[in-house]
Motif scaffolding. Structure first.
Motif, short mmCIF file in Angstrom:
data_model
loop_
_atom_site.label_atom_id
_atom_site.label_comp_id
_atom_site.label_asym_id
_atom_site.label_seq_id
_atom_site.Cartn_x
_atom_site.Cartn_y
_atom_site.Cartn_z
N LEU A 114 32.01 39.62 77.09
CA LEU A 114 32.41 39.42 78.48
C LEU A 114 33.15 38.09 78.66
O LEU A 114 33.96 37.94 79.58
CB LEU A 114 31.18 39.47 79.39
CG LEU A 114 30.51 40.85 79.51
CD1 LEU A 114 29.18 40.73 80.26
CD2 LEU A 114 31.43 41.84 80.22
N LEU A 115 32.86 37.14 77.76
CA LEU A 115 33.53 35.84 77.82
C LEU A 115 34.80 35.81 76.98
O LEU A 115 35.44 34.77 76.86
CB LEU A 115 32.57 34.74 77.34
CG LEU A 115 31.34 34.49 78.23
CD1 LEU A 115 30.44 33.43 77.63
CD2 LEU A 115 31.77 34.08 79.64
N GLY A 116 35.16 36.96 76.40
CA GLY A 116 36.42 37.04 75.65
C GLY A 116 36.27 36.90 74.17
O GLY A 116 37.28 36.91 73.45
N GLY A 117 35.05 36.77 73.66
CA GLY A 117 34.85 36.61 72.23
C GLY A 117 34.57 37.92 71.51
O GLY A 117 34.51 38.98 72.12
N GLN A 118 34.42 37.83 70.19
CA GLN A 118 34.14 38.98 69.36
C GLN A 118 32.65 39.00 68.98
O GLN A 118 32.01 37.94 68.85
CB GLN A 118 34.98 38.93 68.07
CG GLN A 118 36.48 38.97 68.32
CD GLN A 118 36.92 40.30 68.91
OE1 GLN A 118 36.50 41.37 68.47
NE2 GLN A 118 37.79 40.23 69.92
N LYS A 119 32.12 40.20 68.80
CA LYS A 119 30.72 40.31 68.36
C LYS A 119 30.52 39.52 67.07
O LYS A 119 31.32 39.60 66.14
CB LYS A 119 30.35 41.78 68.15
CG LYS A 119 30.24 42.58 69.44
CD LYS A 119 29.67 43.97 69.21
CE LYS A 119 30.66 44.91 68.55
NZ LYS A 119 31.75 45.33 69.46
N GLY A 120 29.45 38.77 67.04
CA GLY A 120 29.14 37.96 65.87
C GLY A 120 29.59 36.52 65.97
O GLY A 120 29.15 35.68 65.17
N TYR A 122 29.12 34.70 68.77
CA TYR A 122 28.03 34.12 69.55
C TYR A 122 28.47 32.93 70.41
O TYR A 122 27.99 31.81 70.25
CB TYR A 122 26.85 33.73 68.65
CG TYR A 122 26.18 34.94 68.04
CD1 TYR A 122 25.42 35.80 68.82
CD2 TYR A 122 26.34 35.24 66.69
CE1 TYR A 122 24.81 36.94 68.27
CE2 TYR A 122 25.75 36.36 66.13
CZ TYR A 122 24.99 37.21 66.92
OH TYR A 122 24.41 38.33 66.38
N LEU A 123 29.39 33.21 71.31
CA LEU A 123 29.69 32.21 72.34
C LEU A 123 28.46 31.98 73.22
O LEU A 123 28.33 30.93 73.85
CB LEU A 123 30.88 32.68 73.20
CG LEU A 123 32.19 32.95 72.45
CD1 LEU A 123 33.25 33.42 73.44
CD2 LEU A 123 32.64 31.73 71.68
N VAL A 124 27.61 32.98 73.28
CA VAL A 124 26.29 32.87 73.91
C VAL A 124 25.26 33.05 72.81
O VAL A 124 25.30 34.05 72.07
CB VAL A 124 26.09 33.94 75.00
CG1 VAL A 124 24.69 33.87 75.58
CG2 VAL A 124 27.14 33.77 76.10
N ASP A 125 24.35 32.11 72.66
CA ASP A 125 23.39 32.15 71.56
C ASP A 125 22.15 32.97 71.95
O ASP A 125 21.63 32.86 73.07
CB ASP A 125 22.97 30.73 71.19
CG ASP A 125 22.11 30.70 69.94
OD1 ASP A 125 22.66 30.81 68.84
OD2 ASP A 125 20.87 30.63 70.08
N SER A 126 21.68 33.76 70.99
CA SER A 126 20.55 34.66 71.27
C SER A 126 19.25 33.91 71.55
O SER A 126 18.46 34.32 72.41
CB SER A 126 20.35 35.64 70.11
OG SER A 126 20.09 34.93 68.90
N CYS A 127 19.02 32.81 70.85
CA CYS A 127 17.78 32.05 71.04
C CYS A 127 17.93 30.94 72.07
O CYS A 127 17.14 30.83 73.00
CB CYS A 127 17.31 31.47 69.69
SG CYS A 127 16.69 32.71 68.54
N ASN A 128 18.93 30.10 71.89
CA ASN A 128 19.07 28.93 72.75
C ASN A 128 19.45 29.29 74.18
O ASN A 128 19.07 28.57 75.12
CB ASN A 128 20.13 27.98 72.17
CG ASN A 128 19.70 27.40 70.85
OD1 ASN A 128 18.52 27.12 70.64
ND2 ASN A 128 20.64 27.23 69.93
N ASP A 129 20.19 30.36 74.38
CA ASP A 129 20.66 30.74 75.71
C ASP A 129 19.88 31.92 76.29
O ASP A 129 19.23 31.80 77.33
CB ASP A 129 22.16 31.07 75.67
CG ASP A 129 23.00 29.88 75.23
OD1 ASP A 129 22.66 28.74 75.61
OD2 ASP A 129 24.00 30.10 74.52
N VAL A 130 19.95 33.06 75.64
CA VAL A 130 19.30 34.26 76.17
C VAL A 130 17.80 34.10 76.23
O VAL A 130 17.15 34.54 77.18
CB VAL A 130 19.69 35.50 75.32
CG1 VAL A 130 19.02 36.75 75.90
CG2 VAL A 130 21.19 35.68 75.26
N ASN A 131 17.22 33.46 75.22
CA ASN A 131 15.75 33.32 75.14
C ASN A 131 15.26 31.98 75.70
O ASN A 131 14.11 31.60 75.48
CB ASN A 131 15.31 33.47 73.69
CG ASN A 131 13.85 33.86 73.56
OD1 ASN A 131 13.43 34.91 74.00
ND2 ASN A 131 13.05 32.98 72.95
#
Length: 473
Positions: A114-120, A122-131
């Motif tokens: 959604l931010l324009g990046g490609q899967k993998g 991680y412009l959004v981090d799974s642990c530091n941001d989502v969690n």
């Protein structure tokens, strides 16, 4: 393929997958049941992540761009999108960590897109941001409570529909007298409507209990993180995230007074599962009774006819089986088995955490869903189409000895027993044996052995006496 890294090393992940290395390791580690995590749990976890992102955004802990991307991705999953990206086996070690990380990684990669990046990337981090400000140990049980509540609501409605269907038959069959049986032996007269009234009342109890138990699931430990103490979590977040969770789920959720308790103990799931088991017992008993009452139809009880929904045999033309009650019986057995698994898993928690919540989630959520489907099928494909064999019921009453108890207050036990023996030996109705005994006139026998009076409370002899005195019965 793409290569991802964690502190254990590197691993290849399908480049089209929204999940990452943590999910890939779990996929490799837990090829157990072949059944995936229940989708309702995934949707609930997504809503928890949305609430957390919203709270962290408003408190200034998470950048607006990232937070809004997580929220959008989470709402997509909550709406049923990307569910094919949650491939993990329902049975897994780690108290649900693998499922939590699966959700984190899918949200991180979707938010990155959604931010324009490609899967993998991680412009959004799974642990530091989502969690952020979360632990599996507060997120997973919170999501399980939400998922259970969301599934209990349609179950309550399905039980209401079944109760209504049974009550309709209660009214329709109110005037049909038939033999009542205890221990599969002839007992006393009863109406077919009275039998169905008992079924309806049992379902009414289950419906109310399942409706009320939802309240027991509303307390959550979100914000308690690892063991319920709230370590690494700002106090203002703990209060705000619950508020946001209420907003996004539309449920009356509340922060647990003792979050350590809810992190350690899973007894509320045993309570819910126990009520599901009770409902399964009632459904199973009703289904068995319907099979028995419709048995034969020429060589069994044959008092009712079930709807004919499919051919019953590949070798016996014209045979129709009670397949709907049979299926419901099997569903009831399965729910009871689910309850045992939930009980053992909840009992086996140790110290500050129960490691077996994935098993609890799997069995509890499937039990709710199975009961919902069973109640709907039983009501629509069976109960609403039941017909009574009124003439056959009447014949069974006439040719049975179920009138004998009505003679007790008038003749006493010994004389009544003698009349019953006479009727059996001569294979004649008890009314005929009574008249042959000359212990009662034909008029007295007719008045005393009134079928309808014998299906109501009271003693027939005293009712007759009151009537003869001009009193009210």
């Amino acid at each position: 393929m793409r290569t991802e890294k964690d502190f254990l090393g590197e691993k290849e992940v399908n480049k089209e997958a929204y999940w990452g290395i943590h999910t890939q390791r779990a996929l490799d580690n837990f090829p157990l049941s072949g059944q995936r995590v229940h989708p309702q749990l995934i949707k609930a976890l997504a809503l928890v992540k949305v609430a957390a992102a919203q709270a962290n955004l408003e408190l200034g802990y998470l950048e607006e761009e990232k937070a809004l991307a997580i929220i959008e991705a989470g709402m997509e999953i909550a709406a049923g999108k990307l569910l094919d990206q949650f491939p993990l086996d329902a049975l897994q070690g780690g108290a649900g960590t693998s499922t939590n990380m699966n959700v984190n990684e899918v949200l991180a990669n979707r938010a990155t897109e959604l931010l324009g990046g490609q899967k993998g990337t991680y412009l959004v981090d799974s642990c530091n941001d989502v969690n952020m400000h979360q632990s599996t140990n507060d997120v997973f049980p919170t999501a399980l409570r939400i998922a259970a509540i969301q599934l209990l609501l349609p179950l309550s409605q399905a039980m209401a529909e079944l109760q209504n269907a049974l009550q309709e038959k209660e009214a329709e069959f109110a005037g049909i007298i038939k033999p009542g049986r205890t221990q599969l032996q002839d007992a006393v007269p009863i109406t077919l409507g009275q039998e169905f009234s008992a079924y309806a009342q049992a379902i009414a109890r289950d419906r109310w209990r399942l409706y009320k138990v939802e309240e027991r699931l509303r307390q959550v430990n979100l914000g308690g993180t690892a063991v319920g103490t709230g370590i690494n979590t700002p106090k203002e977040y703990i209060y705000l995230v619950i508020e946001k969770l209420r907003q996004y789920t539309s449920l009356g959720l509340a922060r647990a007074e003792n979050m350590i308790d809810l992190t350690q103990n899973a007894d509320v799931f045993v309570e819910v599962s126990g009520l599901l088991k009770a409902a399964a017992v009632n459904l199973g008993k009703i289904a068995s009774d319907l099979r028995l009452l419709s048995s034969g139809p020429h060589t069994g009880l044959g008092e009712i006819q079930l709807p004919e929904v499919q051919a019953g045999s590949s070798i016996m033309p014209g045979k129709v089986n009670p397949v709907i009650p049979e299926a419901v019986n099997q569903a009831a057995f399965q729910v009871i088995a689910h309850d045992l698994a939930v009980t053992l898993a909840c009992q086996s928690g140790q110290l500050e955490l129960n490691a077996f919540l994935p098993l609890v989630a799997h069995h509890l959520l499937h039990a709710i869903e199975l009961l919902t489907n069973s109640a709907q099928v039983l009501a629509e494909k069976c109960v609403r189409g039941i017909r009574a064999n009124k003439d056959h019921c009447q014949l069974l009453v006439e040719n049975s000895l179920i009138m004998a108890p009505a003679l007790l207050p008038y003749l006493g036990y010994e004389k009544t027993a003698a009349i019953v023996r006479e009727a059996r030996q001569k294979n004649i109705p008890i009314r005929s044996a009574l008249l042959e005994s000359q212990l009662m006139t034909e008029e007295e026998a007719e008045r005393l052995l009134d079928y309808r009076e014998l299906t109501r409370p009271g003693v027939a002899y005293h009712k007759l006496k009151m009537k003869s005195l001009g009193g009210e019965v």
